[in-house]
Motif scaffolding. Sequence first.
Motif, PDB file in Angstrom:
ATOM      1  N   SER A 135      42.729  44.698  38.076  1.00  0.00           N
ATOM      2  CA  SER A 135      42.818  44.476  39.519  1.00  0.00           C
ATOM      3  C   SER A 135      42.162  43.157  39.920  1.00  0.00           C
ATOM      4  CB  SER A 135      42.201  45.641  40.286  1.00  0.00           C
ATOM      5  OG  SER A 135      40.819  45.699  40.054  1.00  0.00           O
ATOM      6  N   PHE A 136      41.064  42.800  39.273  1.00  0.00           N
ATOM      7  CA  PHE A 136      40.462  41.495  39.564  1.00  0.00           C
ATOM      8  C   PHE A 136      41.405  40.379  39.146  1.00  0.00           C
ATOM      9  CE2 PHE A 136      38.013  37.709  38.651  1.00  0.00           C
ATOM     10  CZ  PHE A 136      37.188  37.612  39.753  1.00  0.00           C
ATOM     11  N   ASP A 137      41.992  40.528  37.977  1.00  0.00           N
ATOM     12  CA  ASP A 137      42.852  39.473  37.441  1.00  0.00           C
ATOM     13  C   ASP A 137      44.117  39.291  38.273  1.00  0.00           C
ATOM     14  OD1 ASP A 137      42.928  37.594  35.211  1.00  0.00           O
ATOM     15  OD2 ASP A 137      44.795  38.623  34.690  1.00  0.00           O
ATOM     16  N   HIS A 138      44.655  40.361  38.816  1.00  0.00           N
ATOM     17  CA  HIS A 138      45.927  40.257  39.530  1.00  0.00           C
ATOM     18  C   HIS A 138      45.807  40.159  41.046  1.00  0.00           C
ATOM     19  CE1 HIS A 138      48.515  40.520  36.106  1.00  0.00           C
ATOM     20  NE2 HIS A 138      47.826  41.539  35.643  1.00  0.00           N
ATOM     21  N   PHE A 139      44.729  40.652  41.630  1.00  0.00           N
ATOM     22  CA  PHE A 139      44.623  40.657  43.087  1.00  0.00           C
ATOM     23  C   PHE A 139      43.567  39.704  43.635  1.00  0.00           C
ATOM     24  CE2 PHE A 139      46.036  45.187  42.393  1.00  0.00           C
ATOM     25  CZ  PHE A 139      47.353  44.921  42.701  1.00  0.00           C
ATOM     26  N   GLU A 140      42.510  39.457  42.901  1.00  0.00           N
ATOM     27  CA  GLU A 140      41.385  38.707  43.448  1.00  0.00           C
ATOM     28  C   GLU A 140      41.233  37.297  42.897  1.00  0.00           C
ATOM     29  OE1 GLU A 140      39.311  39.260  45.878  1.00  0.00           O
ATOM     30  OE2 GLU A 140      40.206  41.179  46.327  1.00  0.00           O
ATOM     31  N   LYS A 141      41.696  37.051  41.718  1.00  0.00           N
ATOM     32  CA  LYS A 141      41.409  35.782  41.054  1.00  0.00           C
ATOM     33  C   LYS A 141      42.121  34.629  41.745  1.00  0.00           C
ATOM     34  CE  LYS A 141      43.241  34.969  37.066  1.00  0.00           C
ATOM     35  NZ  LYS A 141      43.588  34.951  35.656  1.00  0.00           N
ATOM     36  N   ARG A 142      41.376  33.573  42.025  1.00  0.00           N
ATOM     37  CA  ARG A 142      41.942  32.346  42.585  1.00  0.00           C
ATOM     38  C   ARG A 142      41.072  31.172  42.138  1.00  0.00           C
ATOM     39  NH1 ARG A 142      39.763  35.526  46.215  1.00  0.00           N
ATOM     40  NH2 ARG A 142      38.022  34.823  47.443  1.00  0.00           N
TER      41      ARG A 142
ATOM     42  N   ALA B 192      30.539  48.816  36.474  1.00  0.00           N
ATOM     43  CA  ALA B 192      31.730  48.272  35.819  1.00  0.00           C
ATOM     44  C   ALA B 192      32.349  47.162  36.666  1.00  0.00           C
ATOM     45  CB  ALA B 192      32.751  49.378  35.569  1.00  0.00           C
ATOM     46  N   ALA B 193      32.441  47.394  37.967  1.00  0.00           N
ATOM     47  CA  ALA B 193      33.011  46.372  38.854  1.00  0.00           C
ATOM     48  C   ALA B 193      32.140  45.120  38.889  1.00  0.00           C
ATOM     49  CB  ALA B 193      33.180  46.944  40.258  1.00  0.00           C
ATOM     50  N   LEU B 194      30.827  45.293  38.859  1.00  0.00           N
ATOM     51  CA  LEU B 194      29.933  44.132  38.839  1.00  0.00           C
ATOM     52  C   LEU B 194      30.074  43.336  37.542  1.00  0.00           C
ATOM     53  CD1 LEU B 194      26.687  45.540  40.468  1.00  0.00           C
ATOM     54  CD2 LEU B 194      28.157  43.735  41.355  1.00  0.00           C
ATOM     55  N   GLY B 195      30.278  44.024  36.429  1.00  0.00           N
ATOM     56  CA  GLY B 195      30.498  43.329  35.163  1.00  0.00           C
ATOM     57  C   GLY B 195      31.785  42.532  35.166  1.00  0.00           C
ATOM     58  N   VAL B 196      32.838  43.119  35.713  1.00  0.00           N
ATOM     59  CA  VAL B 196      34.119  42.407  35.826  1.00  0.00           C
ATOM     60  C   VAL B 196      33.961  41.196  36.735  1.00  0.00           C
ATOM     61  CG1 VAL B 196      36.438  42.588  36.810  1.00  0.00           C
ATOM     62  CG2 VAL B 196      35.587  44.373  35.308  1.00  0.00           C
ATOM     63  N   TRP B 197      33.318  41.390  37.858  1.00  0.00           N
ATOM     64  CA  TRP B 197      33.147  40.317  38.834  1.00  0.00           C
ATOM     65  C   TRP B 197      32.282  39.186  38.280  1.00  0.00           C
ATOM     66  CZ3 TRP B 197      28.630  38.908  41.565  1.00  0.00           C
ATOM     67  CH2 TRP B 197      28.839  38.029  42.620  1.00  0.00           C
ATOM     68  N   ALA B 198      31.235  39.533  37.532  1.00  0.00           N
ATOM     69  CA  ALA B 198      30.332  38.513  36.988  1.00  0.00           C
ATOM     70  C   ALA B 198      31.063  37.583  36.030  1.00  0.00           C
ATOM     71  CB  ALA B 198      29.151  39.178  36.286  1.00  0.00           C
ATOM     72  N   VAL B 199      31.891  38.128  35.167  1.00  0.00           N
ATOM     73  CA  VAL B 199      32.625  37.281  34.223  1.00  0.00           C
ATOM     74  C   VAL B 199      33.791  36.587  34.917  1.00  0.00           C
ATOM     75  CG1 VAL B 199      33.995  37.295  32.104  1.00  0.00           C
ATOM     76  CG2 VAL B 199      31.936  38.666  32.255  1.00  0.00           C
ATOM     77  N   GLY B 200      34.402  37.256  35.866  1.00  0.00           N
ATOM     78  CA  GLY B 200      35.546  36.667  36.558  1.00  0.00           C
ATOM     79  C   GLY B 200      35.208  35.451  37.388  1.00  0.00           C
ATOM     80  N   ASN B 201      33.956  35.293  37.765  1.00  0.00           N
ATOM     81  CA  ASN B 201      33.548  34.161  38.594  1.00  0.00           C
ATOM     82  C   ASN B 201      32.959  33.008  37.794  1.00  0.00           C
ATOM     83  OD1 ASN B 201      34.193  34.809  41.341  1.00  0.00           O
ATOM     84  ND2 ASN B 201      32.776  36.500  41.105  1.00  0.00           N
ATOM     85  N   ILE B 202      33.098  33.036  36.496  1.00  0.00           N
ATOM     86  CA  ILE B 202      32.602  31.944  35.666  1.00  0.00           C
ATOM     87  C   ILE B 202      33.644  30.830  35.643  1.00  0.00           C
ATOM     88  CG2 ILE B 202      31.995  31.272  33.305  1.00  0.00           C
ATOM     89  CD1 ILE B 202      30.909  34.077  32.889  1.00  0.00           C
ATOM     90  N   GLY B 203      33.189  29.612  35.712  1.00  0.00           N
ATOM     91  CA  GLY B 203      34.098  28.473  35.583  1.00  0.00           C
ATOM     92  C   GLY B 203      34.789  28.111  36.880  1.00  0.00           C
ATOM     93  N   HIS B 204      36.070  27.758  36.770  1.00  0.00           N
ATOM     94  CA  HIS B 204      36.825  27.250  37.911  1.00  0.00           C
ATOM     95  C   HIS B 204      37.561  28.333  38.678  1.00  0.00           C
ATOM     96  CE1 HIS B 204      35.995  23.164  36.727  1.00  0.00           C
ATOM     97  NE2 HIS B 204      36.408  23.431  35.494  1.00  0.00           N
ATOM     98  N   GLU B 205      37.325  29.586  38.347  1.00  0.00           N
ATOM     99  CA  GLU B 205      37.992  30.692  39.031  1.00  0.00           C
ATOM    100  C   GLU B 205      36.966  31.519  39.786  1.00  0.00           C
ATOM    101  OE1 GLU B 205      40.171  32.822  36.085  1.00  0.00           O
ATOM    102  OE2 GLU B 205      41.284  31.061  35.463  1.00  0.00           O
TER     103      GLU B 205
END
Length: 129
Positions: A109-116, A47-60
């Motif tokens: 948690s990815f959206d609020h703590f890790e995303k930049r 689940a964490a890998l799925g969140v991370w994979a989509v969260g790293n697409i594009g400019h974020e």
Amino acid sequence: PPFSTIRFTGMVVVAYLFSTVVSLAIPEDNVGGLSWQWLHVFTPLAAALGVWAVGNIGHETGSLKWPIISAYLVPMIGNPLKSFIFDKFGFDIDESTSFAIMILAAAWSFDHFEKRWKPINRKTPGILK
């Protein structure tokens, strides 16, 4: 970066897909005289890998730290909480609800703590360009 509903939904969908595939790949019965149920430990990781994979697409971008922490914390905290809610209110929380809460917690948690923002690589143009 600002909140994106499409990105958040994508994180949830892909995380649900990854964790469901891992969960369904584990046999329920003993195979070869061995129980393979211990492999369910890898479901929050998927689940964490799925969140991370989509969260790293594009400019974020972002790391895997907080999605993994939250994905593993939800089952650890959730199982005693489920029994408390059942004893106190008579409401039974099934596995699919726990699954959804785990995935939503990892995405949040990815959206609020890790995303930049990804750093922009500003190269000086070469002579040939």
